[in-house]
Design a protein around this motif. Structure first.
Motif, PDB file in Angstrom:
ATOM      1  N   THR A   1      34.322   0.307   7.045  1.00 43.59           N
ATOM      2  CA  THR A   1      34.693   1.305   5.832  1.00 43.59           C
ATOM      3  C   THR A   1      35.360   0.415   4.942  1.00 43.59           C
ATOM      4  N   ARG A   2      35.532   0.957   3.600  1.00 47.82           N
ATOM      5  CA  ARG A   2      36.251  -0.092   2.669  1.00 47.82           C
ATOM      6  C   ARG A   2      37.708   0.879   2.319  1.00 47.82           C
ATOM      7  N   ALA A   3      38.417  -0.098   1.672  1.00 47.05           N
ATOM      8  CA  ALA A   3      39.849   0.168   1.392  1.00 47.05           C
ATOM      9  C   ALA A   3      40.002   1.599   1.002  1.00 47.05           C
ATOM     10  N   ASP A   4      39.194   2.156   0.008  1.00 47.47           N
ATOM     11  CA  ASP A   4      39.198   3.134  -0.779  1.00 47.47           C
ATOM     12  C   ASP A   4      38.668   4.517  -0.310  1.00 47.47           C
ATOM     13  N   ASP A   5      38.171   4.214   0.959  1.00 41.81           N
ATOM     14  CA  ASP A   5      37.194   5.123   1.543  1.00 41.81           C
ATOM     15  C   ASP A   5      38.122   6.338   1.989  1.00 41.81           C
ATOM     16  N   SER A   6      37.540   7.670   2.002  1.00 47.60           N
ATOM     17  CA  SER A   6      38.509   8.917   2.204  1.00 47.60           C
ATOM     18  C   SER A   6      38.628   8.747   3.814  1.00 47.60           C
ATOM     19  N   LEU A   7      39.957   9.622   4.247  1.00 46.97           N
ATOM     20  CA  LEU A   7      40.180   9.872   5.544  1.00 46.97           C
ATOM     21  C   LEU A   7      38.924  10.325   6.274  1.00 46.97           C
ATOM     22  N   ASP A   8      38.312  11.413   5.554  1.00 46.53           N
ATOM     23  CA  ASP A   8      37.019  11.874   6.435  1.00 46.53           C
ATOM     24  C   ASP A   8      36.068  10.798   6.674  1.00 46.53           C
ATOM     25  N   ARG A   9      35.694   9.787   5.775  1.00 45.53           N
ATOM     26  CA  ARG A   9      34.849   8.626   5.864  1.00 45.53           C
ATOM     27  C   ARG A   9      35.230   7.595   7.080  1.00 45.53           C
ATOM     28  N   ARG A  10      36.407   7.692   7.232  1.00 42.53           N
ATOM     29  CA  ARG A  10      37.064   6.521   8.292  1.00 42.53           C
ATOM     30  C   ARG A  10      36.969   7.241   9.660  1.00 42.53           C
ATOM     31  N   VAL A  11      37.052   8.596   9.818  1.00 40.98           N
ATOM     32  CA  VAL A  11      36.927   9.380  10.769  1.00 40.98           C
ATOM     33  C   VAL A  11      35.468   9.620  11.595  1.00 40.98           C
ATOM     34  N   SER A  12      34.796  10.059  10.429  1.00 39.12           N
ATOM     35  CA  SER A  12      33.524  10.460  10.967  1.00 39.12           C
ATOM     36  C   SER A  12      32.151   9.623  10.671  1.00 39.12           C
ATOM     37  N   THR A  13      32.574   8.286  10.088  1.00 41.46           N
ATOM     38  CA  THR A  13      31.670   7.282  10.204  1.00 41.46           C
ATOM     39  C   THR A  13      32.316   5.891  10.684  1.00 41.46           C
ATOM     40  N   VAL A  14      31.581   5.045  10.786  1.00 38.46           N
ATOM     41  CA  VAL A  14      31.843   3.749  10.925  1.00 38.46           C
ATOM     42  C   VAL A  14      31.709   2.518   9.512  1.00 38.46           C
ATOM     43  N   GLY A  15      31.576   3.312   8.526  1.00 38.00           N
ATOM     44  CA  GLY A  15      31.266   2.812   7.390  1.00 38.00           C
ATOM     45  C   GLY A  15      29.684   2.424   6.930  1.00 38.00           C
ATOM     46  N   ARG A  16      29.847   1.380   6.074  1.00 34.38           N
ATOM     47  CA  ARG A  16      28.476   1.062   5.546  1.00 34.38           C
ATOM     48  C   ARG A  16      28.126  -0.263   5.978  1.00 34.38           C
ATOM     49  N   VAL A  17      26.943  -0.796   5.598  1.00 35.56           N
ATOM     50  CA  VAL A  17      26.617  -2.111   5.994  1.00 35.56           C
ATOM     51  C   VAL A  17      27.526  -3.289   5.156  1.00 35.56           C
ATOM     52  N   GLY A  18      27.661  -4.283   6.142  1.00 39.13           N
ATOM     53  CA  GLY A  18      28.318  -5.387   5.329  1.00 39.13           C
ATOM     54  C   GLY A  18      27.547  -6.388   4.538  1.00 39.13           C
ATOM     55  N   PRO A  19      28.153  -7.041   3.608  1.00 39.35           N
ATOM     56  CA  PRO A  19      27.552  -8.231   2.682  1.00 39.35           C
ATOM     57  C   PRO A  19      26.595  -9.033   3.603  1.00 39.35           C
ATOM     58  N   HIS A  20      25.356  -9.028   2.875  1.00 38.01           N
ATOM     59  CA  HIS A  20      24.318 -10.103   3.471  1.00 38.01           C
ATOM     60  C   HIS A  20      23.618  -9.641   4.657  1.00 38.01           C
ATOM     61  N   LEU A  21      23.933  -8.249   5.060  1.00 40.53           N
ATOM     62  CA  LEU A  21      23.134  -7.686   6.307  1.00 40.53           C
ATOM     63  C   LEU A  21      22.290  -6.549   5.818  1.00 40.53           C
ATOM     64  N   GLU A  22      21.546  -6.186   7.078  1.00 43.86           N
ATOM     65  CA  GLU A  22      20.465  -5.059   6.710  1.00 43.86           C
ATOM     66  C   GLU A  22      20.548  -4.072   8.093  1.00 43.86           C
ATOM     67  N   VAL A  23      20.556  -2.803   7.887  1.00 42.40           N
ATOM     68  CA  VAL A  23      20.674  -1.998   8.983  1.00 42.40           C
ATOM     69  C   VAL A  23      19.720  -0.857   8.788  1.00 42.40           C
ATOM     70  N   LYS A  24      19.000  -0.340   9.850  1.00 37.84           N
ATOM     71  CA  LYS A  24      18.066   0.764   9.759  1.00 37.84           C
ATOM     72  C   LYS A  24      18.182   1.604  11.162  1.00 37.84           C
ATOM     73  N   ILE A  25      17.792   2.685  11.092  1.00 41.88           N
ATOM     74  CA  ILE A  25      17.780   3.733  12.183  1.00 41.88           C
ATOM     75  C   ILE A  25      16.427   4.095  12.396  1.00 41.88           C
ATOM     76  N   ILE A  26      16.082   4.019  13.589  1.00 43.96           N
ATOM     77  CA  ILE A  26      14.587   4.029  14.272  1.00 43.96           C
ATOM     78  C   ILE A  26      14.724   5.163  15.225  1.00 43.96           C
ATOM     79  N   ASP A  27      13.408   5.403  15.343  1.00 42.08           N
ATOM     80  CA  ASP A  27      12.972   6.462  16.396  1.00 42.08           C
ATOM     81  C   ASP A  27      12.729   5.674  17.416  1.00 42.08           C
ATOM     82  N   PRO A  28      13.576   5.722  18.514  1.00 42.80           N
ATOM     83  CA  PRO A  28      13.267   4.812  19.774  1.00 42.80           C
ATOM     84  C   PRO A  28      11.680   4.750  20.353  1.00 42.80           C
ATOM     85  N   ALA A  29      11.136   5.922  20.387  1.00 45.68           N
ATOM     86  CA  ALA A  29       9.801   6.025  20.860  1.00 45.68           C
ATOM     87  C   ALA A  29       8.815   5.392  19.919  1.00 45.68           C
ATOM     88  N   THR A  30       8.845   5.392  18.818  1.00 46.45           N
ATOM     89  CA  THR A  30       7.916   4.898  17.738  1.00 46.45           C
ATOM     90  C   THR A  30       8.264   3.451  16.934  1.00 46.45           C
TER      91      THR A  30
END
Length: 540
Positions: A343-372
């Protein structure tokens, strides 16, 4: 008719600054030249302090001592110790000569120690004499005859340690060693909740950059002072703590050898720390400490909470009562050096408790169907995968295990269930193996745990699935009550949940505990909880 294009659960971190293309030693030297007279390391228990000039001098002296002891590039040096200044000195000294530091969990017993010494082929072991109830000297002597490659053991606070670390700091001796940022520099053994642990092998490039960018997102400068009560043997301490500090010229503050809530708050107050690290259970312990209000925490600005999900009420108190208005939530794993999202310093309380933030610099992330293996649309749960500079080189001497988690395109498959929202923020909903399937309904324990925290008598809660002949699995809540709270029955808990949770999400069983089984880094051992539950409920 216009059809909105599908927004898939993929994101990449747009960088503001480039990756660091240097070794850990070179980066430390650069920082020390810039911040020579600023505090680098403070050990509160002993009062020992190092400026960056003094710190580099002692690191170089230990590095030369290791060379004199016959340790060279690629050799494995084990470190088995709680959080002490010598741990940090060894971390940087091994990096200076290209030796691979092998972190050994302070909680290991004899059979685990023997396995790691042999699996990593450790030649020299730096070791505390004892910690808590563990007699390290006796344990080492017990396994030493069965560790063929172990040539030398150096115990701290002995003449042997003083000889190893107290020689001349001769930078010329270190200048001719040909080191690359891509060289392996660290082996960290994963928790090993099933079978023996695997040695995640990390390079200078992996951990130096991860520490640096975690620090960048925390806004660190040479004026920051980071209180590090989390263990050095894990990435939280040595990467997010130490390397984030030294790559920015900040100070590393060691409050105690192991976590102690009072010692941690005392260190923050005495050293005017601007940042504090911990897993949620650590923050809960500090907030619940008698006399909490007596500690001056006004210097705190930020910090990091990681290791397990942060309850909403805990986050509110960390911000309101501890003054950590910019506190960050981080998510990652040892195999990814470790942080993938933040999370970033200016993120809301909701984002800090309901998420783990967003991808860091120079990185990639994706969410996949484990089956396919296909990337799912945003808002749909799947397995979290990440790729980039942070992904480990592999498991030490286990290419088959490496291939199970890193695919041919270098995506690291984490085994964690996650959801990405339209803004790219990620929520971790549990481990694939922790998801409960009750009567055909997928149940995510995190959702229920968050609700249980709203009960006035509940201090902490963990939910697991247990076998059931009718529904396949049933829910069981393990609960820690606040001091002085009356016992909580399953019937009373069901009454509290009725009308607020869907019926299939209401725990059938309640088990009251004073603590949860967990790793040294604060991760809950739900596998162990499930085994205990089967016996408690006579489900075998």
């Amino acid at each position: 008719m216009n059809v909105e294009p599908v927004q898939f659960s993929y994101d990449s971190g747009v960088p503001d600054v480039p990756l660091l293309g240097e070794t850990i030693g070179a980066n430390l030297d650069r920082t020390a030249a810039r911040c020579a007279d600023r505090d680098a390391l403070v050990e509160c228990a002993t009062g020992r302090r190092w400026t960056y000039r003094e710190f580099v001098t002692d690191v170089d002296a230990l590095a030369v001592g290791l060379l004199e002891a016959g340790i060279g590039k690629g050799d494995r040096v084990g470190i088995w110790s709680p959080n002490r200044a010598e741990w940090t000195l060894t971390q940087y000294a091994t990096a200076k000569i290209g030796a691979i530091l092998v972190n050994i969990n302070p909680a290991y017993r004899v059979h685990e120690l023997e396995y790691v010494l042999n699996q990593a082929g450790i030649r020299l072991l730096v070791c505390a004499r004892s910690f808590k109830s563990s007699d390290y000297v006796a344990m080492v002597e017990q396994v030493r005859p069965r560790c063929a490659e172990l040539r030398q053991v150096v115990f701290l606070d002995t003449p042997e340690w003083r000889q190893l670390s107290g020689g001349p700091a001769d930078p010329a001796r270190l200048a001719g060693i040909g080191l690359s940022p891509d060289d392996p520099i660290n082996i960290q053994y994963t928790s090993g909740t099933t079978g023996f642990p695997k040695g995640a092998t990390l390079s200078h490039h992996n951990i130096l950059n991860n520490g640096f960018f975690v620090g960048e997102l925390c806004g660190y400068t040479e004026t920051d002072r980071i209180c590090i009560p989390v263990p050095f043997y894990h990435c939280f301490g040595m990467v997010m703590g130490n390397l984030a500090a030294t790559s920015h010229g900040a100070a590393m503050i060691i409050p105690a050898e192991g976590f102690d809530p009072a010692a941690t708050l005392a260190a923050v107050a005495a050293e005017a720390c601007t940042s504090l690290y911990g897993v949620p259970t650590m923050f809960i312990a500090q907030l619940d400490l008698p006399g909490f209000a007596d500690y001056d925490l006004s210097s705190l600005r930020t910090g990091i909470m990681a290791g397990s999900p942060c309850p909403v009420e805990v986050m509110k108190q960390v911000i309101d009562r501890m003054g950590m208005t910019e506190v960050a939530i981080c998510y990652g794993m040892t195999e990814t050096a470790p942080v993938s999202t933040q999370t970033r310093a200016d993120d809301s309380l909701d984002r800090r408790v309901s998420t783990v933030g967003r991808v860091g610099p120079h990185l990639e992330v994706k969410i996949i169907d484990p089956a396919t293996g296909l990337t799912v649309p945003r808002g749909i749960p799947g397995e979290f995968c990440t790729r980039g500079y942070s992904v480990m080189l592999g498991y030490w001497q286990q290419p088959d295990k490496t291939a199970e988690v890193i695919d041919t395109a270098r995506w690291m498959h984490t085994g964690d269930l996650a959801v990405m929202n339209s803004d790219g923020y990620v929520s971790i909903t549990g481990r694939i193996k922790d998801m409960v399937i009750r009567g055909g309904e997928n149940v995510y324990p995190r959702e229920i745990e968050e609700f249980l925290y709203t009960h006035p008598d509940i201090l902490d809660a963990q939910v697991i699935g247990v076998p059931d002949p009718k529904y396949g699995e049933e829910l069981m809540a393990w609960i820690r009550l606040r001091d002085g709270a009356p016992p909580l029955t399953a019937e009373a808990l069901r009454e509290f949940c009725t009308g607020k949770l869907a019926h299939y999400k209401i725990p059938r069983y309640v088990h009251l505990v004073t603590e949860f089984p967990m790793t040294v880094t604060g991760k809950i051992r739900k596998n162990e909880m499930r085994e205990t539950a089967r016996k408690l409920l006579n489900l075998d």
